[in-house]
Design an enzyme around this catalytic site. Structure first.
Site, PDB file in Angstrom:
ATOM      1  N   ASN A   1      -2.304 -24.994  98.914  1.00 28.36           N
ATOM      2  CA  ASN A   1      -3.765 -24.944  98.781  1.00 28.36           C
ATOM      3  C   ASN A   1      -4.297 -26.320  98.403  1.00 28.36           C
ATOM      4  O   ASN A   1      -3.539 -27.267  98.238  1.00 28.36           O
ATOM      5  CB  ASN A   1      -4.170 -23.879  97.758  1.00 28.36           C
ATOM      6  CG  ASN A   1      -3.568 -24.157  96.400  1.00 28.36           C
ATOM      7  OD1 ASN A   1      -3.857 -25.166  95.778  1.00 28.36           O
ATOM      8  ND2 ASN A   1      -2.683 -23.277  95.957  1.00 28.36           N
TER       9      ASN A   1
ATOM     10  N   LYS B   1      14.287 -25.296 111.240  1.00 26.89           N
ATOM     11  CA  LYS B   1      12.907 -25.508 111.681  1.00 26.89           C
ATOM     12  C   LYS B   1      12.557 -24.497 112.796  1.00 26.89           C
ATOM     13  O   LYS B   1      13.322 -24.349 113.752  1.00 26.89           O
ATOM     14  CB  LYS B   1      12.776 -26.941 112.208  1.00 26.89           C
ATOM     15  CG  LYS B   1      11.360 -27.317 112.524  1.00 26.89           C
ATOM     16  CD  LYS B   1      11.288 -28.748 113.022  1.00 26.89           C
ATOM     17  CE  LYS B   1       9.922 -28.988 113.622  1.00 26.89           C
ATOM     18  NZ  LYS B   1       9.921 -30.074 114.582  1.00 26.89           N
TER      19      LYS B   1
ATOM     20  N   ASP C   1       2.970 -13.333  88.934  1.00 29.09           N
ATOM     21  CA  ASP C   1       1.815 -13.937  88.276  1.00 29.09           C
ATOM     22  C   ASP C   1       2.313 -14.609  86.986  1.00 29.09           C
ATOM     23  O   ASP C   1       2.696 -13.935  86.030  1.00 29.09           O
ATOM     24  CB  ASP C   1       0.763 -12.862  87.967  1.00 29.09           C
ATOM     25  CG  ASP C   1      -0.542 -13.478  87.515  1.00 29.09           C
ATOM     26  OD1 ASP C   1      -0.517 -14.334  86.612  1.00 29.09           O
ATOM     27  OD2 ASP C   1      -1.597 -13.112  88.072  1.00 29.09           O
TER      28      ASP C   1
ATOM     29  N   LYS D   1      -5.615  -9.441  82.630  1.00 28.07           N
ATOM     30  CA  LYS D   1      -4.390 -10.207  82.341  1.00 28.07           C
ATOM     31  C   LYS D   1      -4.138 -10.335  80.839  1.00 28.07           C
ATOM     32  O   LYS D   1      -3.215 -11.028  80.422  1.00 28.07           O
ATOM     33  CB  LYS D   1      -4.480 -11.587  82.993  1.00 28.07           C
ATOM     34  CG  LYS D   1      -4.574 -11.547  84.519  1.00 28.07           C
ATOM     35  CD  LYS D   1      -4.233 -12.883  85.163  1.00 28.07           C
ATOM     36  CE  LYS D   1      -4.534 -12.858  86.644  1.00 28.07           C
ATOM     37  NZ  LYS D   1      -4.018 -14.043  87.354  1.00 28.07           N
TER      38      LYS D   1
HETATM   39  N1  CTP Z   1      -2.163 -17.436  88.168  1.00 26.89           N
HETATM   40  C1  CTP Z   1      -0.798 -17.459  87.876  1.00 26.89           C
HETATM   41  N2  CTP Z   1       0.110 -17.010  88.787  1.00 26.89           N
HETATM   42  C2  CTP Z   1      -0.303 -16.497  89.982  1.00 26.89           C
HETATM   43  C3  CTP Z   1      -1.697 -16.468  90.282  1.00 26.89           C
HETATM   44  C4  CTP Z   1      -2.600 -16.937  89.361  1.00 26.89           C
HETATM   45  O1  CTP Z   1      -0.417 -17.952  86.804  1.00 26.89           O
HETATM   46  N3  CTP Z   1       0.591 -16.073  90.846  1.00 26.89           N
HETATM   47  C5  CTP Z   1      -3.119 -17.893  87.155  1.00 26.89           C
HETATM   48  C6  CTP Z   1      -3.900 -19.146  87.499  1.00 26.89           C
HETATM   49  O2  CTP Z   1      -3.235 -20.296  87.010  1.00 26.89           O
HETATM   50  C7  CTP Z   1      -5.221 -18.926  86.765  1.00 26.89           C
HETATM   51  C8  CTP Z   1      -5.366 -17.416  86.770  1.00 26.89           C
HETATM   52  O3  CTP Z   1      -4.095 -16.890  87.034  1.00 26.89           O
HETATM   53  O4  CTP Z   1      -5.127 -19.336  85.413  1.00 26.89           O
HETATM   54  C9  CTP Z   1      -6.358 -16.882  87.771  1.00 26.89           C
HETATM   55  O5  CTP Z   1      -6.089 -17.389  89.055  1.00 26.89           O
HETATM   56  P1  CTP Z   1      -7.016 -17.022  90.285  1.00 26.89           P
HETATM   57  O6  CTP Z   1      -6.430 -17.631  91.517  1.00 26.89           O
HETATM   58  O7  CTP Z   1      -8.453 -17.307  89.964  1.00 26.89           O
HETATM   59  O8  CTP Z   1      -6.915 -15.487  90.313  1.00 26.89           O
HETATM   60  P2  CTP Z   1      -5.799 -14.499  90.785  1.00 26.89           P
HETATM   61  O9  CTP Z   1      -5.143 -13.921  89.585  1.00 26.89           O
HETATM   62  O10 CTP Z   1      -4.897 -15.171  91.771  1.00 26.89           O
HETATM   63  O11 CTP Z   1      -6.684 -13.361  91.462  1.00 26.89           O
HETATM   64  P3  CTP Z   1      -7.560 -13.426  92.826  1.00 26.89           P
HETATM   65  O12 CTP Z   1      -6.878 -14.394  93.734  1.00 26.89           O
HETATM   66  O13 CTP Z   1      -7.504 -12.016  93.299  1.00 26.89           O
HETATM   67  O14 CTP Z   1      -8.947 -13.841  92.419  1.00 26.89           O
END
Ligand code: CTP
Length: 407
Positions: free
Chosen positions: A208, A287, A304, A339
């Site tokens: 990303n 590849k 997560d 969370k």
């Molecule tokens: N985060 C994490 N591990 C993941 C996804 C997210 O630690 N696999 C953490 C990010 O570092 C951030 C928080 O969760 O502190 C929220 O991330 P965000 O991308 O806004 O949300 P998501 O939990 O991924 O939910 P969504 O994509 O559905 O909004």
């Protein structure tokens, strides 16, 4: 500040007339202050004045044999627990940024392991000049603290930013910079930053737009606040803030493993990383060749990291970030609860906002609190966030202490 050893550097600018008062303010707070002047500073104030207010001989030259015999310049650099340059002229900022060692003060700044703070003072156009801006950016990236300047009437008759902060204000800010006295002194802070890369085959990945800048700024701010900082970072192209321990990772799985390894003893966990939510179900061993018109990638959920830490039996104070493209507050509050976080910092992303840009704005939500940090550079926002975290931790400690006193 009792007994704290501060080396005050004075460079050539009209604001130097305020520096003897600064010495007095620092000494009032118990600090031991030694003064080093540049040749240009001596055009504005005399060494005798600084000697009288500091109670120490004043050093002005690298080539003073008697002074070197009493305390060599390397010894003086080691003596300092903090170097404060006030006023810091545009010329001095440039010399510090390029690592010059052409006079005693510049040499001491190169030779010291102590933190360095500068209080710039100059004409507002000199302060706004791109050359000065670039020098200040370099110094900031190396962990030099920039105190001020203030905005207002200038000695040259013009008005604008470039006034040295007042001695009382500077002395107060200096106190907070001394090692061991920051708002997070004695705390261990673990931070994740940057994107993750989820491999498709040995040469391709899903990732990303995160640059890691916000996470690195948070690491720098936590370090400035006196914490021991460990930064677990995905692939980014930025340098590690001084004094921060960095662990490099690639995928979400690597990030989780590194975080769980570093977790024991952690007081605060701050999750700024843009962790991939999904990864290709399997990574091709070779590849992938373009043999067909379509390629379908089957993706599976990653762990997560933030939720795992928040659910850990030895859970630290946990701060998440929420990157949202719509309904920022509502979505962020839902993530805070879901969370089980102590705090969440939310921002709007997409449409050129937040990712890979220099400034940002944050909505910070606690269990019972709401703060808005207005649009500013990421380091300014990071310092604001660290302050809110430190305040919340201190407030909880006070409540706990009151509870045990009543029990
Ligand atoms: N985060 C994490 N591990 C993941 C996804 C997210 O630690 N696999 C953490 C990010 O570092 C951030 C928080 O969760 O502190 C929220 O991330 P965000 O991308 O806004 O949300 P998501 O939990 O991924 O939910 P969504 O994509 O559905 O909004």
């Amino acid at each position: 500040m009792q007994g704290k050893r501060i080396l005050l550097g004075v460079t050539g600018g009209i604001a130097a007339y305020k520096s003897p008062d600064l010495v007095r303010r620092l000494r009032e707070r118990g600090a031991d202050v030694q003064v080093v002047m540049t040749a240009a500073a001596a055009e504005f104030v005399t060494a005798a004045t600084f000697q009288a207010v500091s109670g120490h001989p004043v050093r002005t030259s690298l080539w003073d044999a008697a002074a070197e015999a009493a305390m060599g310049h390397i010894e003086l650099a080691r003596w300092a627990e903090l170097v404060l340059v006030a006023p810091a002229s545009a010329d001095f900022l440039a010399r510090l940024a390029t690592g010059q060692a052409d006079d005693l003060l510049a040499t001491l700044c190169l030779a010291t392991a102590a933190p360095i703070a500068v209080a710039p003072a100059m004409n507002h156009l000199m302060w706004a000049n791109p050359a000065t801006r670039a020098n200040v950016a370099v110094l900031q990236s190396r962990g030099v603290r920039i105190l001020g300047p203030g905005d207002g009437d200038q000695a040259c008759g013009e008005t604008g930013p470039g006034r040295m902060l007042e001695p009382v204000d500077l002395a107060g800010r200096t106190l907070a910079l001394l090692p061991g006295s920051g708002a997070l002194a004695g705390k261990r802070v673990l931070i994740t930053a940057g994107p993750t890369r989820e491999p498709i085959d040995p040469v391709r990945f899903v990732s990303n737009r995160s640059s890691g800048k916000m996470g690195f700024a948070v690491a720098q701010a936590a370090r400035e606040a006196g914490a021991e900082v460990v930064l677990v970072s995905g692939p980014v192209a930025i340098t590690t803030p001084p004094g921060v321990a960095r662990v490099d990772v690639e995928s979400a799985a690597d990030m989780l493993a590194a975080v769980l390894r570093e977790l024991p003893g952690t007081d605060v966990f701050i999750s700024t990383a843009a962790v991939a939510d999904y990864r290709p179900q399997c990574c091709a061993p070779q590849k992938i060749k373009k043999t067909s018109d379509r390629l379908d990638l089957s993706m599976e959920r990653t762990a997560d990291v933030l939720a795992t830490v928040a659910a850990h039996e030895k859970r630290p104070y946990v701060v998440g970030f929420a990157a949202e493209t719509e309904q920022v507050e509502q979505n962020a509050r839902a993530k805070l609860m879901k969370k089980n976080l102590d705090m969440i910092a939310a921002n709007e992303v997409g449409h050129d906002k937040a990712f890979d840009c220099e400034d940002n704005q944050l909505l910070v939500l606690g269990r019972n609190a709401r703060h808005e940090l207005p649009r500013a550079g990421k380091l300014v926002l990071a310092r604001g966030l660290i302050e809110l975290i430190a305040q919340d931790i201190a407030a909880r400690g006070a409540v706990r202490q009151r509870g045990s006193a009543l029990a």
